[in-house]
Design a protein around this motif. Structure first.
Motif, PDB file in Angstrom:
ATOM      1  N   GLN A 143     -10.488   9.049  -3.912  1.00 44.54           N
ATOM      2  CA  GLN A 143     -10.630   7.581  -4.117  1.00 44.54           C
ATOM      3  C   GLN A 143      -9.593   7.127  -5.000  1.00 44.54           C
ATOM      4  O   GLN A 143      -9.020   5.993  -4.941  1.00 44.54           O
ATOM      5  N   ARG A 144      -9.607   7.804  -6.225  1.00 45.47           N
ATOM      6  CA  ARG A 144      -8.608   7.221  -7.420  1.00 45.47           C
ATOM      7  C   ARG A 144      -7.279   7.517  -6.821  1.00 45.47           C
ATOM      8  O   ARG A 144      -6.244   6.531  -7.156  1.00 45.47           O
ATOM      9  N   GLU A 145      -6.877   8.683  -6.232  1.00 56.11           N
ATOM     10  CA  GLU A 145      -5.567   8.755  -5.754  1.00 56.11           C
ATOM     11  C   GLU A 145      -5.146   7.553  -4.696  1.00 56.11           C
ATOM     12  O   GLU A 145      -3.881   6.945  -4.691  1.00 56.11           O
ATOM     13  N   THR A 146      -6.191   7.330  -3.916  1.00 56.24           N
ATOM     14  CA  THR A 146      -5.679   6.028  -3.103  1.00 56.24           C
ATOM     15  C   THR A 146      -5.607   4.846  -3.814  1.00 56.24           C
ATOM     16  O   THR A 146      -4.764   3.847  -3.476  1.00 56.24           O
ATOM     17  N   GLU A 147      -6.430   4.633  -4.880  1.00 55.66           N
ATOM     18  CA  GLU A 147      -6.196   3.313  -5.396  1.00 55.66           C
ATOM     19  C   GLU A 147      -4.812   3.236  -6.202  1.00 55.66           C
ATOM     20  O   GLU A 147      -4.088   2.072  -6.243  1.00 55.66           O
ATOM     21  N   VAL A 148      -4.537   4.448  -6.586  1.00 56.14           N
ATOM     22  CA  VAL A 148      -3.098   4.395  -7.368  1.00 56.14           C
ATOM     23  C   VAL A 148      -2.068   4.201  -6.429  1.00 56.14           C
ATOM     24  O   VAL A 148      -1.107   3.519  -6.639  1.00 56.14           O
ATOM     25  N   LEU A 149      -2.158   4.897  -5.211  1.00 52.43           N
ATOM     26  CA  LEU A 149      -1.090   4.604  -4.073  1.00 52.43           C
ATOM     27  C   LEU A 149      -1.246   3.093  -3.778  1.00 52.43           C
ATOM     28  O   LEU A 149       0.060   2.480  -3.427  1.00 52.43           O
ATOM     29  N   GLN A 150      -2.343   2.378  -3.654  1.00 52.31           N
ATOM     30  CA  GLN A 150      -2.379   0.890  -3.220  1.00 52.31           C
ATOM     31  C   GLN A 150      -1.758   0.241  -4.487  1.00 52.31           C
ATOM     32  O   GLN A 150      -1.080  -0.575  -3.909  1.00 52.31           O
ATOM     33  N   ALA A 151      -1.876   0.570  -5.655  1.00 54.66           N
ATOM     34  CA  ALA A 151      -1.474  -0.274  -6.580  1.00 54.66           C
ATOM     35  C   ALA A 151       0.286   0.120  -6.732  1.00 54.66           C
ATOM     36  O   ALA A 151       1.047  -1.001  -7.158  1.00 54.66           O
ATOM     37  N   ALA A 152       0.611   1.230  -6.168  1.00 52.15           N
ATOM     38  CA  ALA A 152       2.227   1.447  -6.345  1.00 52.15           C
ATOM     39  C   ALA A 152       2.886   0.810  -4.863  1.00 52.15           C
ATOM     40  O   ALA A 152       4.076   0.938  -5.048  1.00 52.15           O
ATOM     41  N   ARG A 153       2.046   0.197  -4.069  1.00 54.99           N
ATOM     42  CA  ARG A 153       2.723  -0.392  -2.921  1.00 54.99           C
ATOM     43  C   ARG A 153       3.729  -1.397  -3.343  1.00 54.99           C
ATOM     44  O   ARG A 153       4.847  -1.413  -2.607  1.00 54.99           O
ATOM     45  N   ASP A 154       3.706  -2.044  -4.200  1.00 57.62           N
ATOM     46  CA  ASP A 154       4.360  -3.209  -4.416  1.00 57.62           C
ATOM     47  C   ASP A 154       5.795  -2.766  -5.106  1.00 57.62           C
ATOM     48  O   ASP A 154       6.363  -3.849  -5.915  1.00 57.62           O
ATOM     49  N   GLY A 155       5.799  -1.404  -5.473  1.00 55.91           N
ATOM     50  CA  GLY A 155       6.826  -0.948  -6.363  1.00 55.91           C
ATOM     51  C   GLY A 155       6.681  -0.857  -8.075  1.00 55.91           C
ATOM     52  O   GLY A 155       7.581  -0.904  -8.880  1.00 55.91           O
ATOM     53  N   SER A 156       5.282  -1.249  -8.188  1.00 57.03           N
ATOM     54  CA  SER A 156       5.126  -1.289  -9.699  1.00 57.03           C
ATOM     55  C   SER A 156       5.435   0.052 -10.412  1.00 57.03           C
ATOM     56  O   SER A 156       5.257   1.105 -10.044  1.00 57.03           O
ATOM     57  N   SER A 157       5.543  -0.260 -11.854  1.00 53.07           N
ATOM     58  CA  SER A 157       5.987   1.003 -12.602  1.00 53.07           C
ATOM     59  C   SER A 157       4.762   1.658 -12.896  1.00 53.07           C
ATOM     60  O   SER A 157       3.541   1.365 -12.702  1.00 53.07           O
ATOM     61  N   VAL A 158       4.851   2.838 -13.482  1.00 53.06           N
ATOM     62  CA  VAL A 158       3.633   3.781 -13.863  1.00 53.06           C
ATOM     63  C   VAL A 158       2.940   2.783 -14.879  1.00 53.06           C
ATOM     64  O   VAL A 158       1.543   2.701 -14.676  1.00 53.06           O
ATOM     65  N   ALA A 159       3.483   2.255 -15.741  1.00 48.01           N
ATOM     66  CA  ALA A 159       2.935   1.470 -17.038  1.00 48.01           C
ATOM     67  C   ALA A 159       2.177   0.382 -16.018  1.00 48.01           C
ATOM     68  O   ALA A 159       0.980  -0.281 -16.605  1.00 48.01           O
ATOM     69  N   GLY A 160       2.667  -0.315 -15.094  1.00 47.19           N
ATOM     70  CA  GLY A 160       2.212  -1.571 -14.555  1.00 47.19           C
ATOM     71  C   GLY A 160       1.001  -0.951 -13.815  1.00 47.19           C
ATOM     72  O   GLY A 160      -0.062  -1.679 -13.687  1.00 47.19           O
ATOM     73  N   ILE A 161       1.191   0.206 -12.908  1.00 47.21           N
ATOM     74  CA  ILE A 161      -0.164   0.583 -12.309  1.00 47.21           C
ATOM     75  C   ILE A 161      -1.240   0.869 -13.218  1.00 47.21           C
ATOM     76  O   ILE A 161      -2.457   0.492 -13.084  1.00 47.21           O
TER      77      ILE A 161
END
Length: 201
Positions: A143-161
């Protein structure tokens, strides 16, 4: 008469579905909404027998809306009608309580028949999607990996995610690394595309 609610953010598609299904002597469209967040209120107001929901809608996606409908009005059957025939979507929709899952290019008579079958208590699933779902299997992501990938969809940086999910940057990197490995991707952008393509996000 079988009363129907249609939920699709594309007005043209919604109108076409309404017109086609309205030609059937035993089907009546009693409500239409263009935002997933409006589905439950419309269900409670109009009391349809079957709700036809798209997957990708603003406000609330069709899978989350399915779960909300089943909780608020368990007697209402849900049929997902979507452009996005992804195996992961099918699996998640059924887990959320949908009684059926068909793609939008289904011929009108077959769609009307799917509505009747779902109304009578049967489960209706596009056969190609059912096969693809068996082949693809369940999402390998936590679930957490899914949430992290969803947050990465818009190209956010690691800090942004990390800021979005209230996680440390190191934790985000670990989840991204695990997701990249599990999807067989070479980077996080590719991992997002693979996971999205399988309907895991």
């Amino acid at each position: 008469m079988i009363k129907l609610l249609l939920a699709d953010d594309q007005a043209l598609v919604r109108g076409a579905l309404s017109a086609l299904l309205g030609l059937e002597p035993d089907l009546e469209v009693v409500a239409e909404v263009g935002n997933g967040a409006d589905v439950v209120a419309a269900v409670l107001e109009h009391r349809p027998d079957v709700a036809l929901l798209d997957v990708e809608m603003p406000g609330l996606d069709g899978i989350s809306a399915t779960a909300a409908v089943r909780k608020a009005a368990p007697e209402v059957k849900v049929l997902i009608v979507t452009t996005f025939g992804r195996p992961g979507y099918l699996r998640r929709a059924l887990q959320a309580g949908a009684s059926g899952f068909v793609v939008k290019d289904t011929p009108a008579p077959q769609l009307a028949d799917a509505v009747r079958r779902v109304h009578s208590g049967l489960r209706v699933v596009d056969p190609k999607l059912a096969t693809d779902s068996l082949v693809a299997g369940e999402s390998p992501l936590t679930q957490r990996e899914t949430e992290v990938l969803q947050a990465a969809r818009d190209g956010s940086s690691v800090a942004g995610i990390a800021a979005k999910l209230f996680l440390s940057e190191g934790t985000v990197r670990n989840h991204l690394s695990a997701a990249i490995g599990k999807t067989g991707a070479s980077n996080r952008t590719e991992a997002v595309l693979i996971a999205d393509g399988n309907g895991w996000l």
